[in-house]
Each structure stands twice: as C-alpha cells, then as structure tokens.
Design an enzyme around this catalytic site. Structure first.
Site, short mmCIF file in Angstrom:
data_model
loop_
_atom_site.label_atom_id
_atom_site.label_comp_id
_atom_site.label_asym_id
_atom_site.label_seq_id
_atom_site.Cartn_x
_atom_site.Cartn_y
_atom_site.Cartn_z
CB THR A 1 -0.91 0.06 1.24
OG1 THR A 1 -0.07 0.03 2.41
CG2 THR A 1 -1.88 -1.11 1.29
CE LYS A 2 3.20 1.81 4.13
NZ LYS A 2 4.09 1.18 5.08
#
Ligand SMILES: *Cc1c(COP(=O)(O)O)cnc(C)c1O
Length: 399
Positions: A199-200
């Site tokens: 999710t970065k």
C-alpha cells in the site's frame, strides 16, 4: 449500497506491463534471489535521492531489504542499540517501530505528537530526555516518522537533542519522496528507511530500502542482513571474488533480510514511475482540499512544501463522528482507514510500559478523530467528487 455504483478501494497500486515484463525477465534469467536486479535497484534508488536534491549527495548509500521493518531492525542494530538502551518513537505510529526496539532488548520511549501534522513533538522529546536522565537512563536514538509524507520538524528534533550523543533513524515509510530544505526525507538523519509494502507510494509487494552516508553502519547492516556471512551470495556464486562459492566465514549471528530479484525488478519499474505518481497524488490532494474546504465540520490536513501526500488524513469533531463517517463511506463502497491507533492504546505496549492516554493527549485525539481517505494515482476527479459528495451529505443529514 447501490449495486451499480463503483466501489473505491482505500488503495490500489499502479502496476502495468512494465512490472509484468520485469517479472518475466527475472524468471527467464534463472536467478531469483538477491542479484543483479537488486544491485541495480539500490543504485537507481540512490541516484533518485541524489537527483532530487540540489547538493552533492555522492555519499548516499543504499541497501535493499525485505521490508522496512527489517531495515529498522538492521539500522538500530548497526547503531549498537542493545539491552536496556532507550529509543524514542512517536506513539502515533505503526507497531514495527516499537517491536524492533524490543527485538534488540532495548525499550521504546513513547512520545506525544505535535498537533499540526501529528508527527513526533520536539517539546515532548526534551521532556523525555529530562525524565529518563533523572531515572539514570539514556535515550540513544530517535525514530522520527514522517506521517502521511509530511516531514517532521528535524530542526526542532536536533534542538531537543542538543549536544547529547543521539542517533536519528528516520522512518520514511510514508515519505517517498518528501522533500525538505535540508534534503530528501530519509537522508536527514544517520539512517533512513523506506517501505515498498503493497500500500505504499511505490511497491514491490514486500520490500524496503535503507539509506545512509555512514560506511560503517552500511557494512554492519550488509553483514547482518544475510546470515552474518562475510560475502554476499551474488558475489559467491558469480565468483567475483575468485573464491569458491562455498568458501565463506560466519562472523555474526545474522538475520535473513535480503530482497529477492523478483521484488527488485518490480521496484525498479515502480521507481521509474515515482515522479509521475507523486504528481498525480499531489493533484488529487489539492482537489480534495478544494472540494472539502467549505465543510466546517472537517479539519483538512496541513499542506506544506515537499509533502509526499502518501495519505490524506482528515479530522472529525469526535470519535463517534469519525466512526459513523467511516461506516457511511463503507456502505457506499468506499474504503477508508486510520493512521494510526496510537501504540499507547495497544494492549501489549500499554501493559508492558504501563502507558496512560493522559500523557499522550494530542496523539490520543488524533487516533480517535482521524480518517484517511482514498488517495492513489488511479483515482479520477469524479471519484473524489463522489467521495466529497458523500461526506457533504453525511453532515447535512446530521444537522
Ligand atoms: C508500512 C510501515 C512500516 C512497515 O513497513 P514494512 O515494509 O511493511 O515493514 C513502518 N512504519 C510505518 C510508518 C509504516 O507505515
């Protein structure tokens, strides 16, 4: 939820043909673990950080690791953090910060946040220095976390440190890339750590990058990253040292924190997109600011030059309103999240260190009232209009 309306997940990575081709390239090469792709990723990542700052940054060195958590563990170990040492971290962060400190037999000192960005509060660091010194213990390192991509007040942190011997390990998991007057986030302390978790801002599924200018720390982290072996596996099998592949020595009880060439190959493609992804996130953040600015019940996130806009965190009046809005968004098929429930509210840390929420009044309120809205490059203006519309109706229905 209307069946015809599109769901908007909290996050979706931007992956495409380039990443698929990169994976194919690794399969066809026959070399899957740490090797040429990882070495190239390290070099290219360092070049990206250098090219993003005006100064000469030739001394910046990188080490690709299996996660940011692994990188933080290696960083603290290389600084010599060990049994009974103290390391200061914000309470408003992810548990990995505190866990790696415990892995080394050291203890975290939890610090309250400043109210602007929710980052570690320099005034509270000063307070923690005085308190621990009275108790005869010493804070040896600080981990500032650039929450949501908003850089921490590094000058304030340095002022709080004064002339004490304290290392700075930046948690730059949200800060790729965040730019400050003093340089890129991740390059502002002794060691910086980035995350490429799913999710970065850029991802390779699981992975991380450690950054430092100190060759001793780098050497120690390289050793501890791979079993404490005195040579890298790539050097052993590619016979670059002229030694037999099985001729190696063990000089420490190392970890297994290397990055695979699969992940590195994907990471290299993501890195090429980093600037355009940042631009898209910036535009979306500005659109949110415009669309939501007239809703009195909301506090919008603080804007600042060089913000990476990894997250768009709004603040609601109270905990009930936050939770109801999150539920309403969920009913409409829209994902949201909380960054973070502070560590002083987590049973393990709370019990072990007898933490009292009253000592973390700012972080505690932020943990209760914050909500992270979807912010990822594939979102369209109409998606943001829909999200903003739902938030607006939510407040109209309540007044
Ligand atoms: C994601 C995250 C981490 C951990 O990153 P991993 O690569 O999953 O280990 C650490 N700190 C913060 C602030 C994060 O958001």
């Amino acid at each position: 939820m209307n069946r015809n309306t599109k769901t908007i997940p909290f996050f979706k990575p931007t992956l495409g043909r380039a990443e698929i081709a990169a994976t194919k390239r690794v399969i066809e090469s026959g070399w899957l673990t740490t090797g040429p792709e990882t070495i190239a990723f390290e070099t290219e990542f360092a070049a990206f950080l250098r090219s993003s700052t005006a100064e000469d940054e030739e001394s910046i060195r990188t080490l690709a690791v299996s996660s940011a958590t692994a990188g933080l563990h290696l960083a603290l170990e290389s600084l010599g953090i060990g049994r009974n040492d103290l390391v200061a971290i914000p309470s408003l962060t992810f548990t990995a910060n505190a866990a790696v400190i415990r892995h080394l037999g050291a203890d975290p000192v939890f610090i309250d946040s400043e109210p602007i960005a929710g980052n570690i509060d320099p005034a509270n660091i000063t307070h923690a220095f005085k308190k621990t010194e009275r108790e005869g213990r010493r804070i040896k390192a600080i981990i500032p976390v650039h929450l949501a991509g908003h850089p921490c007040d590094m000058d304030g942190i340095r002022m709080a440190i004064g002339n004490r011997q304290v290392s700075i390990v930046e948690d730059a998991a949200h800060a790729f890339p965040s730019k400050t007057q003093a340089g890129m986030a991740g390059c502002l302390g002794d060691i910086g750590v980035f995350s490429f978790y799913a999710t970065k801002a850029i991802t390779c599924g699981e992975g991380g990058m450690v950054v430092t200018r100190n060759s001793d720390y780098l050497k120690r982290m390289k050793l501890m990253q791979l079993h404490g072996i005195d040579r890298t596996v790539w050097n052993r099998y590619s016979n670059r040292t002229g030694m037999r592949s099985w001729e190696y020595d063990i000089i420490a009880a190392g970890f297994k924190y290397n990055l695979s060439d699969f992940a590195a190959a994907i990471g290299r493609e993501q890195l090429k997109r980093a600037k355009s992804l940042l631009k898209l996130r910036l535009e979306l953040a500005q659109q949110y600011q415009r669309m939501l600015s007239d809703i009195d019940e909301l506090t919008l996130p603080n804007d600042c030059p060089g913000h990476a806009w990894h997250l768009f965190i709004i603040r609601l009046r109270d905990n009930t309103t936050r939770n109801l809005l999150s539920d309403e968004l969920h009913r409409e098929g829209i994902g949201s999240s909380v960054h973070f429930i502070p560590l002083h509210r987590m049973q393990y840390w709370k019990k072990l260190y007898n933490l009292n929420p009253e000592n973390f009044s700012v972080a505690d309120k932020l943990g209760e009232e914050s909500l992270s809205l979807p912010l990822w490059p594939g979102l369209k203006t109409r998606d943001l209009q829909r999200i903003s519309g739902i938030i607006r109706s939510f407040f109209c229905a309540r007044t």
